[in-house]
Design an enzyme around this catalytic site. Structure first.
Site, PDB file in Angstrom:
ATOM      1  N   LYS A  52       0.858  -0.822  -0.092  1.00 38.10           N
ATOM      2  CA  LYS A  52       0.342  -0.371   0.038  1.00 38.10           C
ATOM      3  C   LYS A  52       1.054   1.389  -0.118  1.00 38.10           C
ATOM      4  O   LYS A  52       0.474   2.143  -0.635  1.00 38.10           O
ATOM      5  CB  LYS A  52      -1.263  -0.357   1.292  1.00 38.10           C
ATOM      6  CG  LYS A  52      -1.983  -1.205   0.964  1.00 38.10           C
ATOM      7  CD  LYS A  52      -2.944  -1.407   2.542  1.00 38.10           C
ATOM      8  CE  LYS A  52      -4.171  -2.478   2.278  1.00 38.10           C
ATOM      9  NZ  LYS A  52      -4.402  -2.546   3.403  1.00 38.10           N
ATOM     10  N   GLN A  96      -4.883  -1.463   9.571  1.00 36.25           N
ATOM     11  CA  GLN A  96      -4.323  -3.210   8.975  1.00 36.25           C
ATOM     12  C   GLN A  96      -5.051  -4.422   9.331  1.00 36.25           C
ATOM     13  O   GLN A  96      -4.819  -4.339  11.487  1.00 36.25           O
ATOM     14  CB  GLN A  96      -3.303  -3.231   9.068  1.00 36.25           C
ATOM     15  CG  GLN A  96      -2.880  -4.841   7.579  1.00 36.25           C
ATOM     16  CD  GLN A  96      -3.679  -4.658   6.675  1.00 36.25           C
ATOM     17  OE1 GLN A  96      -3.954  -3.845   5.927  1.00 36.25           O
ATOM     18  NE2 GLN A  96      -4.156  -5.385   5.572  1.00 36.25           N
ATOM     19  N   ASP A 119     -10.816   2.618   3.693  1.00 37.97           N
ATOM     20  CA  ASP A 119     -11.115   1.625   4.281  1.00 37.97           C
ATOM     21  C   ASP A 119     -13.196   1.038   3.731  1.00 37.97           C
ATOM     22  O   ASP A 119     -13.125  -0.425   3.380  1.00 37.97           O
ATOM     23  CB  ASP A 119     -10.447   0.696   5.002  1.00 37.97           C
ATOM     24  CG  ASP A 119      -9.362  -0.421   4.663  1.00 37.97           C
ATOM     25  OD1 ASP A 119      -8.971  -0.222   4.065  1.00 37.97           O
ATOM     26  OD2 ASP A 119      -8.907  -0.383   5.583  1.00 37.97           O
TER      27      ASP A 119
HETATM   28  N1  GUN Z   1      -7.075  -7.082   6.035  1.00 37.10           N
HETATM   29  C1  GUN Z   1      -7.431  -7.803   5.313  1.00 37.10           C
HETATM   30  N2  GUN Z   1      -7.971  -6.788   3.683  1.00 37.10           N
HETATM   31  C2  GUN Z   1      -8.133  -5.797   4.013  1.00 37.10           C
HETATM   32  C3  GUN Z   1      -8.966  -4.302   3.726  1.00 37.10           C
HETATM   33  O1  GUN Z   1      -8.779  -4.830   2.928  1.00 37.10           O
HETATM   34  N3  GUN Z   1      -7.846  -3.503   4.930  1.00 37.10           N
HETATM   35  C4  GUN Z   1      -7.584  -3.271   6.313  1.00 37.10           C
HETATM   36  N4  GUN Z   1      -7.459  -2.060   6.383  1.00 37.10           N
HETATM   37  N5  GUN Z   1      -6.748  -5.012   6.652  1.00 37.10           N
HETATM   38  C5  GUN Z   1      -7.302  -5.826   5.895  1.00 37.10           C
END
Ligand code: GUN
Length: 292
Positions: A52, A96, A119
């Site tokens: 990311k 995350q 998110d």
């Molecule tokens: N863990 C698995 N997928 C995601 C996501 O799309 N965003 C976040 N923050 N954590 C995740």
């Protein structure tokens, strides 16, 4: 059979975001800025967050990574979120997941300013999405919608079967596909671990979204000839032939299912890349909101 390439579509989305970011900087002086919070050192989460951050740089965004030890307190994480909420130079905040067991995940998510909730996990974001007036859509289902749109796949009136009811993927995916949008306008069945006759239901599907996290789960005898297959799985499976010691496996038995499919996403190189593209899209949206 046509491969739905996350590589091609994510690159197209990123090219557009890069151009829009330059315009936004020129018009407002604002550079989109994503802050990511990573707690502990789970290998997969490390990889996703690193990706990311790298992708932010690719499109001209700023990014900040805030790390906590796996034994960090709820209060310490909440304090970091409050600080990011108050920082006008930060437009998007993501935590995350998954979080360590001693942390109350929903309480953390609820604290994020909904205007910075890139998110799309905050109850206000989910509520807006369900009402058909989305502010931020969770990145994986949003990325899948962008991919269907890119390939011009007509989903109207189709039977979409979503396997997996997670708050992050399956449930929002089922809602988006049911809405009166394009893509969308599907008849949706949401399946899960308690579903009876799953095989028969999948065999009826025009579109299957496999998001249950079991490698190779969807077999050839579970899909109809000509079905559209979207594989959300990204499980790490031990593989000594790889430098990393593991391979990434999807939820679909690709080699067996692909010959029956009209369209299918590969793993890797499919939905995973679209998740990142969608997150970048949401972050640019947040930066634009901040300029209003
Ligand atoms: N863990 C698995 N997928 C995601 C996501 O799309 N965003 C976040 N923050 N954590 C995740």
């Amino acid at each position: 059979m046509e491969i739905l390439s996350g590589k091609i579509v994510a690159e197209a989305v990123k090219t557009q975001i890069t151009a829009d970011t330059i315009l936004h900087k020129n018009n407002t002086g604002i550079t989109p800025h994503l802050a990511a919070i990573l707690i502990g050192n789970d290998g997969a989460s490390e990889t996703y967050v690193a990706s990311k951050i790298k992708n932010c740089a690719d499109v001209g965004f700023k990014s900040t990574l805030i790390r906590f030890d796996g034994d960090a307190s709820q209060a310490a994480i909440e304090a970091a979120i409050v600080q990011l909420n108050n920082d006008t130079a930060v437009h998007g905040i993501l935590v995350q997941l998954p979080l360590p067991k001693h942390i109350n995940e929903q309480q953390i998510i609820n604290l994020i300013n909904p205007l910075k909730d890139v998110d799309g996990f905050h109850p206000i974001s989910i509520g807006n999405m369900v009402l058909g007036n989305a502010s931020f859509i969770p990145a994986t289902p949003y990325g899948i919608m962008l991919m269907l749109k890119h390939y011009g796949i007509d989903t109207v009136g189709k039977h979409a079967v979503v396997i997996g009811r997670s708050n992050i993927v399956g449930r929002p995916m089922s809602i988006l596909l049911s809405q009166a949008t394009n893509p969308g306008n599907c008849t949706v069945t949401l399946c899960h671990s308690k579903t009876q006759n799953l095989k028969a239901i999948c065999k009826e599907a025009d579109i299957v979204i496999a998001a249950l996290g079991i490698p190779g789960f969807l077999k050839a005898d579970m899909v109809k000839e000509g079905a559209i297959i979207i594989d959300v799985g990204i499980t790490r499976v031990a593989d000594s032939s790889k430098k990393t010691g593991f391979a990434i496996k999807g939820d679909v038995d690709f080699d067996a299912v692909a010959p029956k499919a009209s369209f299918i996403t590969p793993v890797p190189g499919g939905v995973g890349l679209m998740t990142i593209a969608a997150l970048l899209t949401n972050t640019l949206t947040a930066a634009k909101l901040a300029a209003q």
